[in-house]
Enzyme design. Structure first.
Site, PDB file in Angstrom:
ATOM      1  N   VAL A   1       0.811  -1.225   0.000  1.00  0.00           N
ATOM      2  CA  VAL A   1       0.000   0.000   0.000  1.00  0.00           C
ATOM      3  C   VAL A   1       0.840   1.269   0.000  1.00  0.00           C
ATOM      4  CG1 VAL A   1      -2.043  -0.998   1.070  1.00  0.00           C
ATOM      5  CG2 VAL A   1      -0.230  -0.074   2.527  1.00  0.00           C
ATOM      6  N   GLY A   2       2.115   1.109   0.226  1.00  0.00           N
ATOM      7  CA  GLY A   2       2.946   2.308   0.230  1.00  0.00           C
ATOM      8  C   GLY A   2       4.404   1.944   0.343  1.00  0.00           C
TER       9      GLY A   2
ATOM     10  N   GLY B   1       8.474   3.751   1.138  1.00  0.00           N
ATOM     11  CA  GLY B   1       9.322   4.891   1.474  1.00  0.00           C
ATOM     12  C   GLY B   1      10.773   4.497   1.329  1.00  0.00           C
ATOM     13  N   HIS B   2      11.637   5.332   1.885  1.00  0.00           N
ATOM     14  CA  HIS B   2      13.058   5.035   1.793  1.00  0.00           C
ATOM     15  C   HIS B   2      13.441   3.826   2.620  1.00  0.00           C
ATOM     16  CE1 HIS B   2      13.379   9.413   0.750  1.00  0.00           C
ATOM     17  NE2 HIS B   2      14.045   8.834  -0.208  1.00  0.00           N
ATOM     18  N   PHE B   3      12.718   3.639   3.689  1.00  0.00           N
ATOM     19  CA  PHE B   3      13.198   2.673   4.671  1.00  0.00           C
ATOM     20  C   PHE B   3      12.440   1.362   4.646  1.00  0.00           C
ATOM     21  CE2 PHE B   3      14.061   6.942   6.329  1.00  0.00           C
ATOM     22  CZ  PHE B   3      15.433   6.899   6.172  1.00  0.00           C
TER      23      PHE B   3
ATOM     24  N   ASP C   1      10.149  14.656  11.069  1.00  0.00           N
ATOM     25  CA  ASP C   1       9.858  14.443   9.652  1.00  0.00           C
ATOM     26  C   ASP C   1       8.396  14.744   9.353  1.00  0.00           C
ATOM     27  OD1 ASP C   1      10.654  13.892   7.078  1.00  0.00           O
ATOM     28  OD2 ASP C   1      10.546  11.709   7.273  1.00  0.00           O
TER      29      ASP C   1
ATOM     30  N   LYS D   1      17.708  53.867  38.267  1.00  0.00           N
ATOM     31  CA  LYS D   1      16.798  52.744  38.002  1.00  0.00           C
ATOM     32  C   LYS D   1      16.870  52.331  36.534  1.00  0.00           C
ATOM     33  CE  LYS D   1      13.427  54.343  41.459  1.00  0.00           C
ATOM     34  NZ  LYS D   1      12.011  54.711  41.656  1.00  0.00           N
TER      35      LYS D   1
HETATM   36  N1  LIG Z   1      -0.645   2.523   8.711  1.00  0.00           N
HETATM   37  C1  LIG Z   1      -0.618   2.701   7.390  1.00  0.00           C
HETATM   38  N2  LIG Z   1      -1.735   2.524   6.643  1.00  0.00           N
HETATM   39  C2  LIG Z   1      -1.698   2.702   5.303  1.00  0.00           C
HETATM   40  N3  LIG Z   1      -0.604   3.075   4.621  1.00  0.00           N
HETATM   41  C3  LIG Z   1       0.542   3.248   5.306  1.00  0.00           C
HETATM   42  C4  LIG Z   1       0.596   3.060   6.725  1.00  0.00           C
HETATM   43  N4  LIG Z   1       1.861   3.324   7.132  1.00  0.00           N
HETATM   44  C5  LIG Z   1       2.548   3.653   6.025  1.00  0.00           C
HETATM   45  N5  LIG Z   1       1.768   3.607   4.920  1.00  0.00           N
HETATM   46  C6  LIG Z   1       2.173   3.940   3.548  1.00  0.00           C
HETATM   47  O1  LIG Z   1       3.505   3.559   3.350  1.00  0.00           O
HETATM   48  C7  LIG Z   1       4.306   4.706   3.071  1.00  0.00           C
HETATM   49  C8  LIG Z   1       5.669   4.522   3.667  1.00  0.00           C
HETATM   50  O2  LIG Z   1       5.575   4.400   5.065  1.00  0.00           O
HETATM   51  P1  LIG Z   1       6.610   5.176   5.990  1.00  0.00           P
HETATM   52  O3  LIG Z   1       6.486   6.621   5.723  1.00  0.00           O
HETATM   53  O4  LIG Z   1       6.434   4.731   7.390  1.00  0.00           O
HETATM   54  O5  LIG Z   1       7.965   4.581   5.363  1.00  0.00           O
HETATM   55  P2  LIG Z   1       9.407   5.174   5.320  1.00  0.00           P
HETATM   56  O6  LIG Z   1      10.193   4.206   4.537  1.00  0.00           O
HETATM   57  O7  LIG Z   1       9.879   5.470   6.696  1.00  0.00           O
HETATM   58  O8  LIG Z   1       9.206   6.502   4.514  1.00  0.00           O
HETATM   59  P3  LIG Z   1      10.188   7.761   4.298  1.00  0.00           P
HETATM   60  O9  LIG Z   1      10.862   7.535   3.013  1.00  0.00           O
HETATM   61  O10 LIG Z   1       9.239   8.922   4.234  1.00  0.00           O
HETATM   62  O11 LIG Z   1      11.088   7.834   5.463  1.00  0.00           O
HETATM   63  C9  LIG Z   1       3.518   5.870   3.639  1.00  0.00           C
HETATM   64  O12 LIG Z   1       3.833   7.075   3.038  1.00  0.00           O
HETATM   65  C10 LIG Z   1       2.084   5.438   3.354  1.00  0.00           C
HETATM   66  O13 LIG Z   1       1.716   5.725   2.041  1.00  0.00           O
HETATM   67 CA   LIG Z   2      10.616   7.357   7.589  1.00  0.00          CA
HETATM   68 CA   LIG Z   3       7.295   8.603   5.323  1.00  0.00          CA
END
Ligand SMILES: Nc1ncnc2c1ncn2[C@@H]1O[C@H](COP(=O)(O)OP(=O)(O)OP(=O)(O)O)[C@@H](O)[C@H]1O
Ligand SMILES: [Ca+2]
Ligand SMILES: [Ca+2]
Length: 608
Positions: free
Chosen positions: A163-164, A166-168, A285, A585
């Site tokens: 569903v998503g 990110g970098h980590f 962040d 003063k």
């Molecule tokens: N609880 C959740 N429910 C639905 N989607 C989520 C949830 N947590 C994270 N996501 C999706 O996953 C993506 C990445 O999650 P997150 O930001 O925690 O990862 P990250 O790797 O730390 O990101 P960043 O690159 O911003 O540091 C989010 O931007 C969101 O779209």
């Molecule tokens: Ca992060």
């Molecule tokens: Ca994030």
């Protein structure tokens, strides 16, 4: 499976050449990252697996800096927003600076010396860092990647689609198989252990889980359910937010919110950030990508996610590692000495974007963005600002003050006239504790000066102070003592509070064990002169306060005594002389300077 995010946003053709919101996802991260995770160190898995995406702009770099890929970015630098933004950008022009990330590293190094903190250590992630990678491969064998989390992820959850990302890590849909979570849809953030190549990066994941777990429970914070691990990954199981990121909503509205709608968003952000701050956690962040809606409904609640860069911070501590996302980073972070106020700046940037659809600090390169953050004043003149209420403008300006001491806190911001009409609860403000603590250790002369100042406060300031006083639940006699401060903190305490050592602040409030404070004295104690100085009406407040001070407080004082009051040595005498009138003063000037406390050199505002 981030392609669901690859929506196309029409490019309006008005406004300044510069902005119009987010175009800043890293190429490898279709769903994420409005801004560079500056040197957010840690492992950067997201990069390695570049997802195919419809990128409308030519990227200056080949996609994918993963193993075997090439990347011009120096080790330790996460992909920059400048590289490309799959589907999401609605910039009018391509945005292809030369490796902007290099700029940060180079310019920061030039200005401040190379980062000393281990958090900024190199991340072996591409061919340019082979040497480092090899070295740390050896290293890896000695790394303990055992987190002590539940080992039965597979038995407890059924993993679904992504569903998503990110970098980590990447986040997947999942369903519980057992007990309370049976058939409950959840989100699972999966962080690969292979990317944890240093003790620091392991510690970072540990901290992310610890903070999320400790803070879980606030209405606007994603709920933590479980942490699991196996040989390959760490799994953070949490509440599923199905409504998408705030960034997507901003974009789908063409980049702008009405003031009324913006208020609803900003109040939720402030409420959860005030909560984090009270617990001694700085998020570091805050950006529209890290707020998710629980459902697609327009009225859905918003939840803060991603504590990957968060940290515990003691009340008087200053942090110095440069992390965050470029567009949202506070000036004092770039100066490597910051605390909770850095989050407030980021909220200022988010609010600015909500209200006008443009970024307050923009440039083509990261170094340009940082220059703007450090020096430029945001534009409040261009359309649509003339039609934005003056309360809203004042609100944003008081969050985007370059002097962190002059910024409102999250709790204060909730009592600002712009938001006051909203019916939201005002949270307890840790600032009160800090200010009352220093009041208790101040001299009688300083007390008199502050008492006079408290009498000149306007209704706007009193709203906040009254709310805070009530949160201390004054006794029947209308006064508060040490117990009140202690109990109020305990009522709000989470596990994070222990780690952040916020309760230490109570020890320093011991003088209050022997006496009580009325509302009037509380006001004197809980005033921040710095914040008042930032007000448009400060001169008026100061001169009214001085009239009170003349009646009860001003007295003959020698240069030597004044220097002692301010903890200054004889070298300051020549300056202090000018603060004292012919009658011996304090003059009005001397009074305001005395209130301010002396920072003859700004050196004492910074310690590492
Ligand atoms: N609880 C959740 N429910 C639905 N989607 C989520 C949830 N947590 C994270 N996501 C999706 O996953 C993506 C990445 O999650 P997150 O930001 O925690 O990862 P990250 O790797 O730390 O990101 P960043 O690159 O911003 O540091 C989010 O931007 C969101 O779209
Ligand atoms: Ca992060
Ligand atoms: Ca994030």
């Amino acid at each position: 499976m981030g392609q669901c995010y690859g929506k196309t946003i029409p490019t309006g053709d008005s406004g300044r050449p510069t902005t119009s919101l987010p175009d800043d996802r890293p190429s490898s991260s279709p769903t994420n990252n409005g801004g560079v995770n500056i040197s957010s160190v840690k492992n950067t898995p997201g990069r390695s697996s570049a997802l195919p995406s419809p990128n409308p702009w030519p990227s200056p770099y080949p996609h994918g800096g993963g193993p075997g890929g090439t990347s011009p970015l120096p080790a330790g630098v996460s992909p920059s927003p400048a590289r490309s933004t799959p589907g999401r950008r609605f910039f009018k022009r391509p945005f292809p600076p030369p490796s902007p990330a290099k700029h940060i590293k180079a310019s920061l190094a030039r200005r401040f010396g190379y980062p000393k903190t281990p958090r900024e250590g190199p991340i072996p992630e591409d061919s340019t860092t082979t040497a480092v990678a090899t070295e740390s491969d050896h290293h890896q064998h000695s790394l303990d990647k055992n987190f002590g989390y539940n080992k039965n992820f597979g038995a407890k959850y059924e993993l679904g689609k992504e569903v998503g990302r990110g970098h980590f890590g990447h986040t997947c849909f999942a369903k519980g198989k057992k007990s309370e979570l049976k058939d409950v849809p959840v989100a699972v953030k999966i962080i690969s252990k292979a990317k944890m190549t240093t003790a620091i990066s392991i510690e970072d994941v540990r901290r992310e889980v610890k903070i999320l777990k400790a803070l879980s429970g606030h209405r606007h914070l994603v709920k933590f359910y479980d942490a699991c691990e196996d040989a390959n990954n760490v799994y953070i199981v949490m509440e599923l937010c199905e409504g998408g990121e705030l960034l997507d909503r901003i974009l789908s509205r063409g980049g702008r919110y009405t003031e009324e709608d913006a208020k609803l968003i900003v109040a939720q952000i402030l409420s959860v950030v005030a909560f984090c701050h009270l617990q001694g956690v700085v998020h570091r962040d805050l950006k529209p990508e890290n707020f998710l809606f629980t459902s697609r409904s327009e009225e859905a609640d918003m939840k803060l996610i991603d504590f990957g860069l968060s940290d515990f911070i003691r009340p008087d501590e200053r942090l110095n590692d440069i992390v965050g996302s470029a567009y949202y980073v506070a000036p004092e972070v770039l100066h490597r000495s910051y605390s909770l106020e850095a989050d407030i700046w980021s909220i200022g940037v988010i609010t600015y974007i909500l209200l006008c659809g443009s970024r307050p600090f923009w440039a083509r390169t990261e170094s340009g963005i940082f220059r703007a953050v450090l020096r430029a004043d945001p534009n409040f003149e261009d359309i649509p600002w003339p039609s934005v209420s003056k309360e809203a403008k004042d609100f944003v300006k008081r969050l985007l003050n370059k002097d962190y001491r002059k910024r409102m806190t999250a709790a204060q911001a909730l009592t600002h006239p712009w938001l006051r009409s909203e019916n939201h609860p005002i949270p307890l403000d840790i600032l009160i504790y800090k200010l009352v603590k220093s009041y208790l250790h101040a001299t009688p002369f300083k007390h008199a000066a502050l008492r006079a100042l408290s009498k000149a406060l306007t209704e706007d300031e009193l709203v906040y102070l009254r709310a805070q006083f009530i949160l201390l639940e004054p006794n029947k006699d209308g006064r508060v003592s040490f117990e009140n401060f202690k109990m109020a903190l305990l009522r709000n305490a989470t596990d994070a509070l222990k780690e952040s050592r916020v309760p230490d602040i109570l020890n320093a409030m011991a003088p209050l064990s022997y006496r009580k404070m009325e509302f009037e004295e509380f006001c004197a104690a809980a005033i921040s002169t710095y914040q008042l100085e930032a007000l448009d009406g400060w001169e008026q407040i100061a001169s009214t306060a001085f009239e009170h001070f003349e009646l009860e407080g001003n007295r003959v004082i020698s240069v030597e005594e004044l220097a002692r009051e301010l903890n200054l040595g004889p070298t300051a005498y020549s300056i202090l002389k000018d603060w004292i009138r012919n009658d011996g003063k304090l003059s009005l000037l001397g009074y305001t300077k005395f209130l301010h406390g002396v920072t003859l050199r700004s050196s004492n505002t910074r310690h590492h």
